[in-house]
Scaffold this motif. Structure first.
Motif, PDB file in Angstrom:
ATOM      1  N   SER A  18      32.186 -16.156  -4.543  1.00 37.48           N
ATOM      2  CA  SER A  18      31.880 -17.487  -5.453  1.00 37.48           C
ATOM      3  C   SER A  18      32.587 -18.748  -4.651  1.00 37.48           C
ATOM      4  O   SER A  18      32.692 -19.359  -4.677  1.00 37.48           O
ATOM      5  CB  SER A  18      31.028 -17.060  -6.368  1.00 37.48           C
ATOM      6  OG  SER A  18      31.011 -16.188  -7.173  1.00 37.48           O
ATOM      7  N   ARG A  21      32.420 -19.020  -1.693  1.00 37.25           N
ATOM      8  CA  ARG A  21      30.976 -19.855  -0.876  1.00 37.25           C
ATOM      9  C   ARG A  21      30.982 -21.432  -1.483  1.00 37.25           C
ATOM     10  O   ARG A  21      30.272 -22.396  -0.982  1.00 37.25           O
ATOM     11  CB  ARG A  21      29.912 -18.634  -1.622  1.00 37.25           C
ATOM     12  CG  ARG A  21      29.622 -17.523  -1.228  1.00 37.25           C
ATOM     13  CD  ARG A  21      29.223 -17.529   0.582  1.00 37.25           C
ATOM     14  NE  ARG A  21      28.357 -18.169   0.635  1.00 37.25           N
ATOM     15  CZ  ARG A  21      27.889 -18.570   1.927  1.00 37.25           C
ATOM     16  NH1 ARG A  21      29.394 -18.994   2.900  1.00 37.25           N
ATOM     17  NH2 ARG A  21      27.104 -19.395   1.927  1.00 37.25           N
ATOM     18  N   SER A  25      30.001 -23.163   2.196  1.00 34.09           N
ATOM     19  CA  SER A  25      29.324 -23.428   1.600  1.00 34.09           C
ATOM     20  C   SER A  25      28.116 -24.684   2.786  1.00 34.09           C
ATOM     21  O   SER A  25      29.208 -25.737   2.412  1.00 34.09           O
ATOM     22  CB  SER A  25      28.317 -23.273   0.735  1.00 34.09           C
ATOM     23  OG  SER A  25      26.644 -23.460   0.383  1.00 34.09           O
ATOM     24  N   ASN A  27      25.322 -25.524   2.202  1.00 40.51           N
ATOM     25  CA  ASN A  27      24.581 -26.412   1.352  1.00 40.51           C
ATOM     26  C   ASN A  27      25.331 -26.617   0.216  1.00 40.51           C
ATOM     27  O   ASN A  27      25.708 -25.999  -0.438  1.00 40.51           O
ATOM     28  CB  ASN A  27      22.967 -25.566   1.359  1.00 40.51           C
ATOM     29  CG  ASN A  27      22.208 -26.002   0.610  1.00 40.51           C
ATOM     30  OD1 ASN A  27      22.092 -27.016   0.244  1.00 40.51           O
ATOM     31  ND2 ASN A  27      21.113 -25.489   0.941  1.00 40.51           N
ATOM     32  N   HIS A  30      23.883 -25.478  -2.760  1.00 32.00           N
ATOM     33  CA  HIS A  30      24.435 -23.967  -3.282  1.00 32.00           C
ATOM     34  C   HIS A  30      25.698 -23.881  -3.508  1.00 32.00           C
ATOM     35  O   HIS A  30      26.298 -23.608  -4.712  1.00 32.00           O
ATOM     36  CB  HIS A  30      24.324 -23.459  -1.573  1.00 32.00           C
ATOM     37  CG  HIS A  30      22.717 -22.607  -1.717  1.00 32.00           C
ATOM     38  ND1 HIS A  30      22.471 -22.499   0.063  1.00 32.00           N
ATOM     39  CD2 HIS A  30      21.583 -23.089  -2.134  1.00 32.00           C
ATOM     40  CE1 HIS A  30      21.060 -22.063   0.148  1.00 32.00           C
ATOM     41  NE2 HIS A  30      20.309 -22.116  -1.055  1.00 32.00           N
ATOM     42  N   TYR A  34      27.006 -21.490  -7.067  1.00 30.33           N
ATOM     43  CA  TYR A  34      28.381 -20.903  -6.718  1.00 30.33           C
ATOM     44  C   TYR A  34      28.640 -21.361  -8.415  1.00 30.33           C
ATOM     45  O   TYR A  34      29.808 -20.180  -8.762  1.00 30.33           O
ATOM     46  CB  TYR A  34      28.498 -20.687  -5.485  1.00 30.33           C
ATOM     47  CG  TYR A  34      27.578 -19.275  -4.280  1.00 30.33           C
ATOM     48  CD1 TYR A  34      28.223 -18.327  -4.894  1.00 30.33           C
ATOM     49  CD2 TYR A  34      27.506 -19.927  -3.001  1.00 30.33           C
ATOM     50  CE1 TYR A  34      26.919 -17.126  -3.977  1.00 30.33           C
ATOM     51  CE2 TYR A  34      26.281 -19.215  -2.457  1.00 30.33           C
ATOM     52  CZ  TYR A  34      26.203 -18.240  -3.442  1.00 30.33           C
ATOM     53  OH  TYR A  34      26.115 -17.635  -2.343  1.00 30.33           O
ATOM     54  N   SER A  83      20.685 -27.012   4.931  1.00 28.90           N
ATOM     55  CA  SER A  83      21.484 -26.411   5.076  1.00 28.90           C
ATOM     56  C   SER A  83      22.171 -28.062   6.254  1.00 28.90           C
ATOM     57  O   SER A  83      21.460 -28.857   6.664  1.00 28.90           O
ATOM     58  CB  SER A  83      21.602 -25.742   6.870  1.00 28.90           C
ATOM     59  OG  SER A  83      22.231 -25.176   7.173  1.00 28.90           O
TER      60      SER A  83
END
Lengths: 171, 102
Positions: A18, A21, A25, A27, A30, A34, A83
């Motif tokens: 996580s 991420r 990431s 996003n 997101h 995470y 995104s």
């Protein structure tokens, strides 16, 4: 392997996956979610170390308050929902090399210095022998040995609240 | 805890710290940089609690609590600053904030 080891590696895997991420990431929302997974798994590691009061504080303060602040920050700065390729620098490879180099040095130093010494306090006997939980011990020491730092932190939090309001207020 | 080693937690903390450092260096969005700083603070907390358990001392837990309180203050002020930057320049990309660059 004993259950403690199994759960240590399970939560360590959740933390590392996580965390990667969070920093990769595309996003923003997101990434924040995470971060929740990282914080919850870190709280689980605290429980493994018999520090259940810190684990509860971690969940209340981090997941309950700080993540909400982050989500407010994301929405108030109108980050692109969805995104967004523009979140990472073009020189990310240099940053990755720096981080890997740091981990190499730190990992070498840790393995060299601490070898594989078992933590000598067995969790179950400790919880019994201290005559009370970790929470009781923490509160005892916060209000005796660490009273002055505790009060200083209270004043610091007050100053931070006032400062945040002054900064963010529209005048 | 006979089965758990101090080094496991220290290495986990070191990995989390380095991931956070990568995030601080590589991210352009100010909010994401603040999130990476939270990763770094959590790595420090893992170390504090692990050493506390290793020495059988409660000081590790108390210091971790202080770190959590400071992190809350830091995020509050940090997000207020980010909000101010956004209000003034309609963007939170850190490259654009370069007035003080020599």
């Amino acid at each position: 392997m004993v259950a403690q080891s199994v759960f240590f590696y399970l939560f360590a895997a959740i933390i590392l996956f996580s965390a990667v991420r969070v920093v990769t990431s595309n996003n923003v929302v997101h990434a924040a979610l995470y971060l929740v997974a990282v914080l919850a798994a870190v709280a689980a590691e605290y429980v493994l170390l018999a520090a259940e009061f810190v684990a509860a504080t971690q969940i209340l303060v981090y997941i309950g308050a700080i993540i909400v602040l982050f989500l407010f920050g994301i929405m108030l700065t109108r980050a692109k929902l969805g995104s967004d390729q523009d979140l990472t620098h073009s020189h990310w490879a240099l940053s990755a090399a720096t981080a890997l180099l740091m981990f190499g040095v730190m990992g070498y130093a840790l393995v060299d210095q601490f070898h594989w010494t078992a933590t000598p306090m067995p969790a179950d006997t400790r919880l019994v022998s201290v005559a009370g939980s970790n929470s009781a011990t923490v509160s005892d020491s916060v209000f005796t040995a660490y009273l002055v730092p505790f009060e200083v932190v209270s004043v610091l939090l007050l100053a931070a609240v006032v400062g945040a309001i002054v900064l963010a207020r529209k005048d | 805890m006979d089965d758990l080693f101090l080094n496991q937690f220290l290495l986990l903390g070191a990995m989390l710290f380095c991931i956070g450092v990568y995030g601080v260096l590589a991210r352009r969005n100010a909010v994401l940089v603040l999130m990476s700083i939270e990763l770094i603070l959590n790595a420090v907390n893992i170390n504090l609690i692990a050493f506390g358990a290793f020495w059988g001392s409660i000081a590790g837990s108390v210091f971790a609590l202080f770190v959590i309180a400071i992190a809350a203050a830091e995020v509050g002020v940090g997000l207020a600053i980010v909000l101010l930057i956004y209000r003034n320049r309609r963007s939170v990309a850190l490259d654009d904030v370069a007035e003080m660059k020599g």
